[in-house]
Design an enzyme around this catalytic site. Structure first.
Site, PDB file in Angstrom:
ATOM      1  N   TRP A  14      48.740  31.230  32.706  1.00 40.15           N
ATOM      2  CA  TRP A  14      49.460  32.673  32.697  1.00 40.15           C
ATOM      3  C   TRP A  14      50.790  32.601  32.146  1.00 40.15           C
ATOM      4  O   TRP A  14      50.658  34.056  32.396  1.00 40.15           O
ATOM      5  CB  TRP A  14      49.107  32.469  34.363  1.00 40.15           C
ATOM      6  CG  TRP A  14      49.483  33.858  35.312  1.00 40.15           C
ATOM      7  CD1 TRP A  14      50.089  33.974  36.115  1.00 40.15           C
ATOM      8  CD2 TRP A  14      48.604  35.460  34.988  1.00 40.15           C
ATOM      9  NE1 TRP A  14      49.788  35.569  36.796  1.00 40.15           N
ATOM     10  CE2 TRP A  14      49.330  36.147  35.323  1.00 40.15           C
ATOM     11  CE3 TRP A  14      47.778  35.928  33.785  1.00 40.15           C
ATOM     12  CZ2 TRP A  14      49.001  37.125  35.870  1.00 40.15           C
ATOM     13  CZ3 TRP A  14      47.430  36.714  33.686  1.00 40.15           C
ATOM     14  CH2 TRP A  14      47.624  37.769  34.923  1.00 40.15           C
ATOM     15  N   LYS A 108      50.560  30.503  43.000  1.00 34.01           N
ATOM     16  CA  LYS A 108      49.151  30.798  43.875  1.00 34.01           C
ATOM     17  C   LYS A 108      48.999  29.464  45.034  1.00 34.01           C
ATOM     18  O   LYS A 108      48.114  28.709  44.436  1.00 34.01           O
ATOM     19  CB  LYS A 108      48.110  31.730  43.710  1.00 34.01           C
ATOM     20  CG  LYS A 108      48.491  32.970  43.158  1.00 34.01           C
ATOM     21  CD  LYS A 108      47.387  33.898  42.394  1.00 34.01           C
ATOM     22  CE  LYS A 108      47.051  35.280  41.769  1.00 34.01           C
ATOM     23  NZ  LYS A 108      46.103  35.962  41.215  1.00 34.01           N
ATOM     24  N   SER A 141      43.376  38.259  38.101  1.00 29.48           N
ATOM     25  CA  SER A 141      44.025  38.048  36.458  1.00 29.48           C
ATOM     26  C   SER A 141      43.537  37.393  36.531  1.00 29.48           C
ATOM     27  O   SER A 141      43.982  35.849  36.720  1.00 29.48           O
ATOM     28  CB  SER A 141      45.597  38.290  36.997  1.00 29.48           C
ATOM     29  OG  SER A 141      45.863  37.632  37.644  1.00 29.48           O
ATOM     30  N   LYS A 194      42.741  32.408  49.003  1.00 31.77           N
ATOM     31  CA  LYS A 194      41.362  33.073  47.972  1.00 31.77           C
ATOM     32  C   LYS A 194      40.952  31.538  47.331  1.00 31.77           C
ATOM     33  O   LYS A 194      39.574  31.557  46.781  1.00 31.77           O
ATOM     34  CB  LYS A 194      41.395  34.083  47.056  1.00 31.77           C
ATOM     35  CG  LYS A 194      42.831  34.262  46.396  1.00 31.77           C
ATOM     36  CD  LYS A 194      42.483  33.571  45.312  1.00 31.77           C
ATOM     37  CE  LYS A 194      43.964  33.159  44.400  1.00 31.77           C
ATOM     38  NZ  LYS A 194      43.171  32.951  42.796  1.00 31.77           N
TER      39      LYS A 194
END
Length: 338
Positions: A14, A108, A141, A194
């Protein structure tokens, strides 16, 4: 906006994809990491083959193992490191940085032990005179798609609207677009939690269940994410946005998702230590499951999917038995908020 200097801390998938977005927008980008071999590859071959086999990175993107070099004259700093090392890296930044910058993070997770969100972790370690309010960059993403300039829409969340707008303008272009949000708690908890549900959705696939079951775990997963987030102070509307249901869909349904793949492997009977070794990447959903379970127990929040995955990973219960056990839970209304 162009020609800003951005330091990206973490040359993973990322971080590398976001480096390309910023480079495409005319900014100077410096990736920082601790692997000399990886840094040399980026600088000399303009590739990062640990994450992208056939992608050539623009030669204007630079990389270094020297944090002082990465931070020199930076207008903004983006943390994209694993949750478990965010505090350590933030401490190093605080010791090295000599001027005030816009500070962002795109990781995250929730910190093990403290249960803190990562914006809080960074804020605790980097004094206010060196940073803006933290801007959280999060949403649906896959790095594998962003790196090939596929259309991607995500969120820039901060209590400081001007900082969020700066980040929005910094990243947005014809294939990558950001929307601002002031609900930092909601955006961060959505992005972290999530991953747990993605492990569950992957496990159902590995166990051989069909789309009905996967839709159920994703939808009821969103319900328990929202319950916990609201208890922590989030706006429930955030969970219907890009960083909420959007990120849950992309992570809970795709083979690109390392959390989904980990769950799929668990469902097929593989051992967790083998899965982690074979993937060679951090599976944030594993550690986040423990943190979320502990928070839910402390606050009395009903999170049956998280509990089932926790019992499978940390208490040795079978993944199939844990998931099927939810089918015998007490009857409830779909709209209960506790």
């Amino acid at each position: 906006m162009s020609n800003e200097k951005i330091a990206i801390l973490g040359p993973g998938s990322w971080g590398t994809a976001l480096a390309q977005v910023l480079n495409d927008n005319g900014h100077q980008v410096c990736l920082w990491g601790d692997s000399q071999e990886q840094i040399d590859e980026i600088n000399q071959k303009h590739t990062n083959t640990r994450y992208f086999k056939d992608i050539v990175i623009d030669e204007k993107i630079k990389a270094t193992t020297d944090l002082k070099e990465a931070l020199k004259d930076a207008n903004a700093i983006l943390f994209v490191v694993p949750t478990k090392v965010t505090r350590l890296v933030a401490k190093q930044v605080a010791e090295t940085l000599d001027h005030k910058v816009i500070m962002m993070h795109a990781s995250k997770g929730l910190e093990p032990g403290t249960h803190e969100r990562l914006s809080t972790v960074i804020s605790e370690e980097v004094p206010a005179e060196l940073r803006s309010e933290i801007v959280v960059v999060s949403g649906p993403s896959h790095a594998e798609e962003t790196i090939v300039r596929d259309i991607t829409l995500i969120t820039a969340a901060s209590r400081d609207l001007e900082a969020a707008k700066y980040v929005q303008a910094l990243f947005s272009n014809h294939y990558f677009r950001l929307y601002t949000n002031s609900d930092v708690i909601g955006v961060e908890t959505a992005g972290a939690l999530k991953n747990i549900i993605a492990v569950g959705a992957g496990a159902l696939h590995g166990l051989g269940y069909g789309d009905n079951a996967k839709a159920a775990v994703i939808t009821r997963g969103l319900a328990e994410i929202t319950r916990l987030g609201v208890k922590l102070g989030a706006d429930p509307l955030t969970y219907s946005g890009l960083s909420g249901v959007g990120d849950l869909i992309v992570t809970g349904t795709s083979v690109h998702s390392r959390n989904w793949r980990a769950g799929d492997a668990l469902g097929r009977g593989e051992k967790l230590e083998d899965i982690e070794r074979n993937m060679g990447m951090v599976i944030e959903g594993i550690s986040t499951t423990k943190v979320a379970y502990e928070i839910a127990q402390e606050l009395g929040v009903y999170m049956p999917i998280t509990t089932a995955i926790y019992k499978s990973i940390y208490e040795g219960a079978g993944i199939k038995e844990s998931i099927l056990g939810m089918m015998s839970n007490e009857f409830r209304s779909e709209n209960e908020w506790h």
